[in-house]
Design a protein around this motif. Structure first.
Motif, mmCIF file in Angstrom:
data_model
loop_
_atom_site.group_PDB
_atom_site.id
_atom_site.type_symbol
_atom_site.label_atom_id
_atom_site.label_comp_id
_atom_site.label_asym_id
_atom_site.label_seq_id
_atom_site.Cartn_x
_atom_site.Cartn_y
_atom_site.Cartn_z
ATOM 1 N N ALA A 243 0.849 -1.368 -0.561
ATOM 2 C CA ALA A 243 -0.381 0.740 0.468
ATOM 3 C C ALA A 243 0.983 1.566 0.182
ATOM 4 O O ALA A 243 0.432 2.016 -0.627
ATOM 5 C CB ALA A 243 -0.814 0.420 1.316
ATOM 6 N N ARG A 244 2.145 1.204 0.911
ATOM 7 C CA ARG A 244 2.760 2.465 0.823
ATOM 8 C C ARG A 244 3.495 2.474 -0.658
ATOM 9 O O ARG A 244 3.869 3.897 -1.297
ATOM 10 C CB ARG A 244 3.897 2.002 1.722
ATOM 11 C CG ARG A 244 3.674 2.420 2.984
ATOM 12 C CD ARG A 244 4.308 1.723 4.506
ATOM 13 N NE ARG A 244 4.018 1.446 5.807
ATOM 14 C CZ ARG A 244 4.464 1.257 5.897
ATOM 15 N NH1 ARG A 244 6.020 0.094 6.445
ATOM 16 N NH2 ARG A 244 4.194 1.426 7.805
ATOM 17 N N PHE A 245 3.840 1.679 -1.128
ATOM 18 C CA PHE A 245 3.840 1.102 -2.879
ATOM 19 C C PHE A 245 3.002 2.929 -3.370
ATOM 20 O O PHE A 245 3.382 3.736 -3.723
ATOM 21 C CB PHE A 245 4.226 0.795 -3.429
ATOM 22 C CG PHE A 245 5.023 0.914 -5.007
ATOM 23 C CD1 PHE A 245 6.118 0.838 -5.394
ATOM 24 C CD2 PHE A 245 3.702 0.637 -6.580
ATOM 25 C CE1 PHE A 245 6.921 1.016 -6.558
ATOM 26 C CE2 PHE A 245 4.565 0.423 -7.137
ATOM 27 C CZ PHE A 245 5.187 0.753 -7.508
ATOM 28 N N GLY A 246 2.348 2.410 -3.852
ATOM 29 C CA GLY A 246 0.882 3.072 -4.653
ATOM 30 C C GLY A 246 0.437 4.326 -3.578
ATOM 31 O O GLY A 246 0.388 5.343 -4.415
ATOM 32 N N ILE A 247 0.720 4.652 -2.591
ATOM 33 C CA ILE A 247 1.035 5.669 -1.833
ATOM 34 C C ILE A 247 1.605 6.866 -2.163
ATOM 35 O O ILE A 247 1.654 8.057 -2.675
ATOM 36 C CB ILE A 247 1.254 5.873 -0.068
ATOM 37 C CG1 ILE A 247 -0.056 5.779 0.709
ATOM 38 C CG2 ILE A 247 1.341 6.935 0.238
ATOM 39 C CD1 ILE A 247 -0.192 5.730 1.792
ATOM 40 N N LEU A 248 3.746 6.260 -2.486
ATOM 41 C CA LEU A 248 4.165 7.258 -2.447
ATOM 42 C C LEU A 248 3.987 7.786 -4.313
ATOM 43 O O LEU A 248 4.277 8.940 -4.629
ATOM 44 C CB LEU A 248 6.025 6.693 -2.745
ATOM 45 C CG LEU A 248 5.715 5.619 -3.601
ATOM 46 C CD1 LEU A 248 6.951 5.060 -5.009
ATOM 47 C CD2 LEU A 248 6.773 4.135 -2.773
ATOM 48 N N PHE A 319 11.667 5.755 2.409
ATOM 49 C CA PHE A 319 12.184 7.186 1.611
ATOM 50 C C PHE A 319 11.099 7.275 0.374
ATOM 51 O O PHE A 319 10.730 8.588 0.603
ATOM 52 C CB PHE A 319 13.635 6.233 -0.026
ATOM 53 C CG PHE A 319 14.045 7.317 -0.254
ATOM 54 C CD1 PHE A 319 15.952 7.924 0.462
ATOM 55 C CD2 PHE A 319 13.505 7.754 -1.098
ATOM 56 C CE1 PHE A 319 15.920 8.803 -0.181
ATOM 57 C CE2 PHE A 319 14.085 8.821 -1.838
ATOM 58 C CZ PHE A 319 15.442 8.653 -1.164
ATOM 59 N N GLY A 320 10.511 6.272 -0.123
ATOM 60 C CA GLY A 320 9.523 7.043 -1.075
ATOM 61 C C GLY A 320 8.265 7.673 -0.482
ATOM 62 O O GLY A 320 8.065 8.951 -0.730
ATOM 63 N N LYS A 321 7.565 7.226 0.525
ATOM 64 C CA LYS A 321 6.476 7.282 1.394
ATOM 65 C C LYS A 321 6.938 9.107 2.141
ATOM 66 O O LYS A 321 6.237 9.862 1.719
ATOM 67 C CB LYS A 321 6.346 6.406 2.517
ATOM 68 C CG LYS A 321 4.929 6.476 2.469
ATOM 69 C CD LYS A 321 4.536 7.168 3.504
ATOM 70 C CE LYS A 321 2.823 7.398 3.812
ATOM 71 N NZ LYS A 321 2.747 7.965 5.329
ATOM 72 N N LEU A 322 8.246 9.020 2.614
ATOM 73 C CA LEU A 322 8.541 10.178 3.437
ATOM 74 C C LEU A 322 8.785 11.309 2.635
ATOM 75 O O LEU A 322 8.459 11.541 2.746
ATOM 76 C CB LEU A 322 9.077 9.332 3.700
ATOM 77 C CG LEU A 322 10.290 10.968 5.069
ATOM 78 C CD1 LEU A 322 9.425 11.163 5.991
ATOM 79 C CD2 LEU A 322 12.316 10.278 5.643
ATOM 80 N N VAL A 360 -2.526 11.573 4.811
ATOM 81 C CA VAL A 360 -1.400 10.710 4.066
ATOM 82 C C VAL A 360 -0.482 10.483 5.064
ATOM 83 O O VAL A 360 0.431 9.980 4.697
ATOM 84 C CB VAL A 360 -1.282 10.857 2.571
ATOM 85 C CG1 VAL A 360 -0.361 9.777 2.234
ATOM 86 C CG2 VAL A 360 -2.759 10.901 1.690
ATOM 87 N N LEU A 361 -0.154 11.499 4.991
ATOM 88 C CA LEU A 361 1.850 11.756 6.046
ATOM 89 C C LEU A 361 1.346 11.776 7.141
ATOM 90 O O LEU A 361 2.616 10.208 7.514
ATOM 91 C CB LEU A 361 1.718 13.384 7.047
ATOM 92 C CG LEU A 361 3.183 13.948 7.159
ATOM 93 C CD1 LEU A 361 4.105 13.617 6.666
ATOM 94 C CD2 LEU A 361 2.778 15.260 7.687
ATOM 95 N N THR A 362 0.335 10.653 7.945
ATOM 96 C CA THR A 362 0.546 9.794 9.138
ATOM 97 C C THR A 362 -0.350 8.704 9.159
ATOM 98 O O THR A 362 0.232 7.752 9.701
ATOM 99 C CB THR A 362 -0.899 10.211 9.960
ATOM 100 O OG1 THR A 362 -0.466 12.387 10.677
ATOM 101 C CG2 THR A 362 -0.601 9.792 11.776
#
Length: 385
Positions: A243-248, A319-322, A360-362
């Motif tokens: 899911a984080r991959f989709g977020i980034l 890294f990407g999400k951040l 999304v940041l959280t």
């Protein structure tokens, strides 16, 4: 808006088709209404799900069982275009595909896969993911929800989950609980006796999204409700990486939408007898926003290619999400300043994206947690406790 870095040239013909198809759906079916959905605090998931399923966007990066089986970059491009519409829309698709379908596809029994995945891929059935608890967000290993085997072989679940996207509209929940054998995942039809969901209202972010608390009160499940293919935190954390991959990727879409709105406004808004885009301070803001969006897109594309090569790591996804969510939030805030007072109205998308990005940041790893992931990668020293 011009693609100065020619990043879109790097996409394959199939990836561009995904981009254009998803963008057209968002333009036709979402953008005319999403401001009203946001203001009213509603999201027409039941109406949109079959259309998203018909386009192959639900579980699109999975194979078989009615899933499209597309590559990671295609999934990322779709998330980008969906979140250019609204973070709530991308969240719905991410939760359905990466958090609810993925664990069944990856760790489920053949019976579980056949029962749920085709219906979820088509949008007939909606799923949710129960991990976060009221007192355990960033530390899922401390969860208090329990699943006990009784003499009959059934499982009995007790506990609660919080901040669950799709929770009150889902047909099936993937719920993680403490057992005598460690943390296990369970496939839970939401019509099971002892299951209840309460929608969370009064949100000022992700308003065009359904968020709920889940409760399990002596909820009895058959012995084969457990996901047989995984034990421990590896299960839920692997889902979060998906899911984080989709977020980034999605964050790039939100940032781009804000930048486009700011550029158009700067070209047409006249002050002191000139368009405000002709002033140096405005051009400086726009230039740095463009740099931020371009860098975020390059990061997403690189990570997508690593994922397609089977070489991506959770640290790289952190890294990407951040980086990308922070870049998107900064871009949205800067765009709001260019729009001035108009920037706080729903006549423009900027304030909606800005408030959404605060969530999304959280979610799915706070900025602080991803910072510590990178800190550990750099030093070899964990600093979570």
């Amino acid at each position: 808006m011009d693609d100065l870095l020619r990043i879109e040239d790097e996409l394959s013909e199939e990836q561009r088709l995904v981009r254009d198809t998803t963008s057209a759906f968002v333009t036709d079916k979402v953008l005319p209404h999403v401001g009203d959905w946001f203001e009213e605090g509603t999201f027409p998931a039941r109406a949109l799900a079959p259309e998203l399923g018909g386009l192959g966007l639900l579980g699109m990066h999975l194979t078989e069982y009615g899933c499209a089986g597309l590559d990671a970059v295609s999934y990322g491009v779709a998330c980008r275009e969906l979140e250019a519409g609204d973070s709530g829309l991308r969240s719905f698709v991410s939760v359905q595909g990466s958090l609810a379908m993925f664990p069944i596809w990856k760790y489920g029994s053949q019976e579980q896969k056949e029962q749920w995945l085709p219906r979820m891929a088509s949008g007939e059935a909606i799923g949710c993911f129960g991990l976060t608890e009221p007192d355990h967000g960033s530390d899922p290993g401390g969860m208090r929800t329990t699943a006990k085997r009784d003499p009959s072989g059934d499982w009995v679940l007790n506990g609660s989950k919080m901040w669950i996207t799709n929770g009150s509209i889902a047909d099936v929940a993937v719920v993680w609980a403490q057992t005598d054998d460690g943390i296990r995942g369970f496939v839970v039809p939401t019509d099971t006796k002892g299951f209840s969901a309460q929608e969370i209202h009064r949100k000022l972010s992700l308003r065009a999204s359904v968020t709920a608390a889940l409760y399990f009160d002596d909820m009895r499940l058959p012995g084969d409700a457990v996901l047989p293919g995984v034990r421990g935190l590896k299960g839920p954390l692997s889902c979060l990486s998906e899911a984080r991959f989709g977020i980034l990727w999605g964050a790039v879409g939100a940032a781009r939408a804000c930048l486009e709105a700011a550029v158009e406004y700067a070209r047409t808004r006249v002050q002191f007898d000139r368009p405000i885009g002709s002033f140096q301070l405005t051009q400086q803001k726009l230039a740095w926003m463009y740099v931020a969006v371009g860098q975020a897109q390059l990061t997403a594309l690189h990570l997508g290619r690593l994922k397609d090569a089977g070489a991506i790591t959770p640290q790289q996804i952190s890294f990407g999400k951040l980086a990308n969510v922070r870049a998107a939030l900064d871009t949205a805030r800067q765009a709001r300043t260019i729009l001035g007072g108009n920037g706080i109205t729903l006549e423009y998308p900027v304030i909606r994206h800005m408030t959404n990005l605060e969530s999304v940041l959280t979610y799915e790893g706070t900025e602080e947690i991803h910072t510590l992931v990178l800190g550990e990668a750099l030093t070899g020293l964990p600093a979570y406790r």
